[in-house]
Design an enzyme around this catalytic site. Structure first.
Site, short mmCIF file in Angstrom:
data_model
loop_
_atom_site.label_atom_id
_atom_site.label_comp_id
_atom_site.label_asym_id
_atom_site.label_seq_id
_atom_site.Cartn_x
_atom_site.Cartn_y
_atom_site.Cartn_z
N GLU A 471 -56.77 -13.86 128.26
CA GLU A 471 -57.00 -12.48 128.70
C GLU A 471 -57.17 -12.36 130.21
O GLU A 471 -56.71 -11.39 130.82
CB GLU A 471 -58.22 -11.88 127.98
CG GLU A 471 -57.99 -11.57 126.50
CD GLU A 471 -57.98 -12.78 125.59
OE1 GLU A 471 -58.37 -13.89 126.06
OE2 GLU A 471 -57.60 -12.65 124.42
N PHE A 494 -57.96 -6.85 121.19
CA PHE A 494 -59.18 -6.25 120.66
C PHE A 494 -60.20 -6.17 121.80
O PHE A 494 -60.33 -7.13 122.55
CB PHE A 494 -59.80 -7.11 119.53
CG PHE A 494 -59.01 -7.11 118.26
CD1 PHE A 494 -59.27 -6.18 117.26
CD2 PHE A 494 -58.00 -8.04 118.07
CE1 PHE A 494 -58.54 -6.20 116.08
CE2 PHE A 494 -57.27 -8.06 116.88
CZ PHE A 494 -57.53 -7.13 115.89
N ILE A 498 -62.12 -8.84 125.37
CA ILE A 498 -61.80 -8.45 126.75
C ILE A 498 -62.59 -9.30 127.75
O ILE A 498 -62.26 -9.39 128.92
CB ILE A 498 -62.09 -6.94 126.97
CG1 ILE A 498 -61.31 -6.43 128.20
CG2 ILE A 498 -63.58 -6.64 127.07
CD1 ILE A 498 -61.28 -4.93 128.33
N HIS A 541 -64.37 -7.64 115.59
CA HIS A 541 -63.21 -6.73 115.57
C HIS A 541 -63.66 -5.29 115.55
O HIS A 541 -62.88 -4.41 115.23
CB HIS A 541 -62.32 -7.00 114.34
CG HIS A 541 -61.73 -8.37 114.34
ND1 HIS A 541 -62.39 -9.47 113.83
CD2 HIS A 541 -60.55 -8.84 114.81
CE1 HIS A 541 -61.64 -10.54 113.97
NE2 HIS A 541 -60.53 -10.19 114.57
#
Ligand SMILES: Cc1ncc(C[n+]2csc(CCOP(=O)(O)OP(=O)(O)O)c2C)c(N)n1
Ligand SMILES: [Mg+2]
Length: 741
Positions: A471, A494, A498, A541
């Site tokens: 990411e 998701f 992050i 999630h």
């Protein structure tokens, strides 16, 4: 793979037997060597001057490039200012001087002058930023420049392959392209440097991997002075040699060199740059240097390095070594050296005197360049009407599109309109193995939620592609690309994942314009699937956490609750000139609530404008995202059962947010409830509640209340999830109680 090692003991003497005027030293002329020495000496003396100024309390910080002058000047000679691109780190004073930065510019940063060309007094000294030379603004986190350098190289390559994307199109609508002067060269190289300690950062490895995968023309230069503050290299790097660890990366050219020797360093750099310019892939230069002045002026290395070790280093001092070499080779005699040094001293004296007279920045200027000064996404230019939907031939109602549909459509519309938009992330491509698509063996995926489905098929793999699962790399590369004028619209799969990108988002993406005093900008769009109410999403999630991002100056944060808003706000996000975090609630992607007809290819909604979803007079409810349909359900029930008329406000955009609409509503209803899906404490609603208490105290007939998630993570078992996240009944009860207060 090619590897060249230079024996540090031999290099300086290698070419030194004769003193013919035409003799070349790794391709450098005698005049170039004199010039190199001038840069190295200047660099050292700027450090000395700054140290003095700091002791006199005329500047506020000092970070030296001492000991790194040889490799710095060599890189400067091997690369071209204003043609190649540079992501240096704080020890690269000699490189910057070699590229054309003036000592005066450096002193201006030291005193924090308004006219400091790097930052206008916003950044510490040695945080270089010089747009015309292509020296890109740098920060203090070790290593966060590396992924951006990769993105910068990708940006240059993209424009070389798609030159039609570069010019600013004639368009009635102003978009970010009008403020990005794109330049690129087919054989340009991006330079990035870091210290030995910084090679321990994960982002370094992500960048090496990406550069090798894409065969990008990036020269990575590790300036190895053996220490990261007080931590020696054998504690930092397994086996003590970064060269050994990286040697398996494919497509690289490797050099390991004595970085205190400018001639050997130039040879190494020259070969590295040739490999990159030739399109063969990245290069890695491992330069052994010294650090004679402690880590910074706040560090005293005698606490952890004995004299014997420091004296050993001093024998290799690049400035004295090079001076001796010039004398030995008969390139300069003692008089010549003295003359050169006198000239440098005089130049520095004038530069210091002038810098000390320079005006400081005005305190009122602090908010300048937090956002683009050119495009205001809150303005009426972004307020367009949806086109009337096409009525199907059979006379039925126009198809109501889901939020997922309209996000995909908006991405497709914008990609057709703007060749600079590229999309990448994890799983976003239809199929990385193109031949499967071409042979129609597979249909393609296009994201775990399928929102980018079909885009690779239409726009090709240069514009829509999968990346490694990293990411920080997604955001860091996007930042580098956007600095070059591209518009990356990247996806974080998701919200829960992050966090590896957090350093890039908070310390880089959001602050690049401000810290460079508008010298650079990087208007990236980050699309992120967020939120719960999934039954089974569990801890990793289902999270929200938007207030962590609304707390970052320079970042726009958008959170739509329905299809039409998602389309209008995403288009604004793409066309505007600021970085945007675009939060897409997973539960709303295909919900029947909030479906709408296609609003057309130019439909936009300005940022910071809320929508009144349900008008009312008795109580204001301020919310956004997936709480909107739940609050609406509760409000309708309250009206049905109790006759209470709730005014329901959907903020749609969280930073900036629409204070005027909130204030006008609460002034009318005298009661306010803030509802959000994130955990209650320190959440987004806390800010709104505080402002209401502060600015509308006189208007309130009841306390400001909040409804939000319990202060725990979202659990897997649906009974637990229901208990944790705010439900329509929680909202109903809170509204009822507040209306009766
Ligand atoms: C991410 C991050 N962690 C810690 C620091 C504090 N810090 C600044 S420089 C430094 C050491 C860097 O060592 P190295 O990469 O070897 O570079 P050198 O200073 O030796 O040239 C540290 C720990 C920082 N700036 N950024
Ligand atoms: Mg170091």
């Amino acid at each position: 793979m090619a590897t060249t090692k230079t024996d540090p003991k031999l290099a300086l003497a290698a070419n030194g037997a004769t003193s013919k005027k035409s003799k070349l030293y790794e391709g450098l002329t005698r005049d170039q060597l004199i010039q190199a020495y001038r840069v190295m000496y200047t660099s050292r003396r700027v450090d000395d001057r700054e140290i003095l100024l700091k002791r006199q309390q005329k500047i506020y910080f000092q970070m030296s490039g001492a000991g790194h002058e040889g490799i710095g000047v060599a890189a400067g000679l091997a690369l071209k200012a204003g043609y190649d691109w540079f992501y240096p780190y704080y020890r690269d004073r000699a490189l910057c001087l070699a590229l054309g930065v003036k000592p005066y510019d450096m002193f201006l940063q030291g005193v924090g002058a308004a006219s400091d060309p790097s930052s206008g007094g916003r950044q510490m000294p040695s945080h270089w930023s010089y747009p015309s030379l292509h020296i890109v603004t740098q920060s203090s986190p070790t290593g966060s420049q590396i992924l951006q350098a990769v993105g910068c190289a990708e940006g240059g390559r993209y424009f070389a392959r798609h030159p039609k994307a570069a010019p600013v199109p004639d368009s009635s609508f102003n978009d970010y392209r009008q403020f990005k002067n794109v330049t690129f060269q087919g054989d340009e190289v991006t330079y990035v440097s870091l210290g030995d300690g910084t090679s321990s950062e994960g982002e370094f490895w992500e960048a090496m991997n990406a550069a090798a995968l894409e065969k990008l023309p990036v020269v990575f230069c590790v300036e190895d002075n053996g220490y990261a503050i007080s931590v020696p290299v054998e504690v930092q790097t397994a086996g003590g040699s970064i060269s050994r660890l990286v040697s398996g990366f494919p497509n690289f050219h490797f050099e390991e060199v004595d970085g205190t020797d400018p001639i050997a360093s130039y040879g190494a750099f020259h070969r590295a740059v040739r490999h990159c310019r030739g399109g063969h892939g990245p290069a890695f230069v491992h330069a052994h240097v010294i650090r004679p002045y402690s880590h910074s002026l706040s560090d005293d290395e005698r606490l952890y390095r004995p004299d014997s070790e420091r004296e050993r280093d001093a024998q290799r001092d690049p400035v004295t070594r090079t001076q001796m070499f010039l004398l030995r080779e008969g390139i300069l005699d003692e008089k010549g050296i003295n003359q050169l040094e006198k000239e440098v001293e005089a130049e520095l004296q004038t530069a210091v005197d002038l810098a000390l007279e320079a005006l400081p920045p005005a305190p009122e200027s602090i908010t300048k360049f937090v956002y683009s000064p050119d495009i205001d996404p809150t303005s009426s230019a972004f307020d367009t009407q949806p086109v009337a939907p096409e009525v199907p031939a059979d006379g039925k109602k126009p198809a109501a599109k889901t939020m997922a549909d309209l996000i995909t459509t908006t991405l497709r519309d914008e990609m057709r309109r703007d060749d600079r938009i590229i999309i990448f992330g994890e799983d976003v491509a239809d199929c990385s193995r193109e031949e499967y698509l071409k042979r129609k063996l597979v249909k393609g995926k296009g994201g775990v939620f399928k929102l980018t489905f079909g885009l690779q098929n239409e726009f090709g793999p240069d514009r829509v592609f999968n990346t490694p699962l990293a990411e920080a790399a997604i955001v860091g590369r996007a930042t580098g690309m956007a600095t070059r004028g591209l518009k990356p619209v990247v996806e974080i799969q998701f919200f829960d994942y992050i966090w590896p990108a957090m350093m890039q988002i908070r310390d880089e993406l959001s602050v690049i314009r401000w810290r460079s005093n508008n010298g650079f900008s990087c208007p990236v769009v980050i699309r992120v699937a967020i939120g719960g109410y999934l039954t089974g999403g569990a801890i990793y999630h289902s999270q929200c956490g938007e207030s962590v991002f609304t707390h970052i100056p320079g970042l726009r944060v958008v959170f739509p609750s329905n299809s039409q808003d998602a389309a209008g706000l995403l288009r604004t996000a793409i066309r505007c000139d600021d970085p945007v975090l675009f939060l897409e609630h997973k539960r709303l992607y295909r919900e029947s609530f909030g479906r709408a007809a296609y609003p057309g290819p130019d439909y936009m909604i300005p940022f910071g404008k809320a929508k009144i979803v349900h008008p009312g007079t008795d109580l204001t409810v301020i919310t956004y995202g997936a709480v909107v349909p739940r609050a609406l359900q509760a409000a309708q029930k309250l009206e049905r059962e109790q006759g209470v008329k709730v005014e329901l406000i959907d903020l749609r955009c969280l930073n900036p947010f629409d204070w005027d609409t909130i204030a006008a509503s609460v002034a009318k209803t005298n009661r306010a409830l803030v509802a959000y899906e994130d955990t209650l404490s320190w959440g987004y609603g806390a800010e709104i509640a505080a402002r209401l208490a502060d600015q509308l105290f006189d208007k309130l007939d009841a306390p400001v209340r909040r409804v939000a998630a319990k202060d725990v993570f979202v659990a897997y078992q649906p009974i637990l999830e229901d208990a944790i996240l705010p439900q329509p009944n929680d909202l109903f009860l809170a509204m009822k109680e507040l209306s009766e207060y």
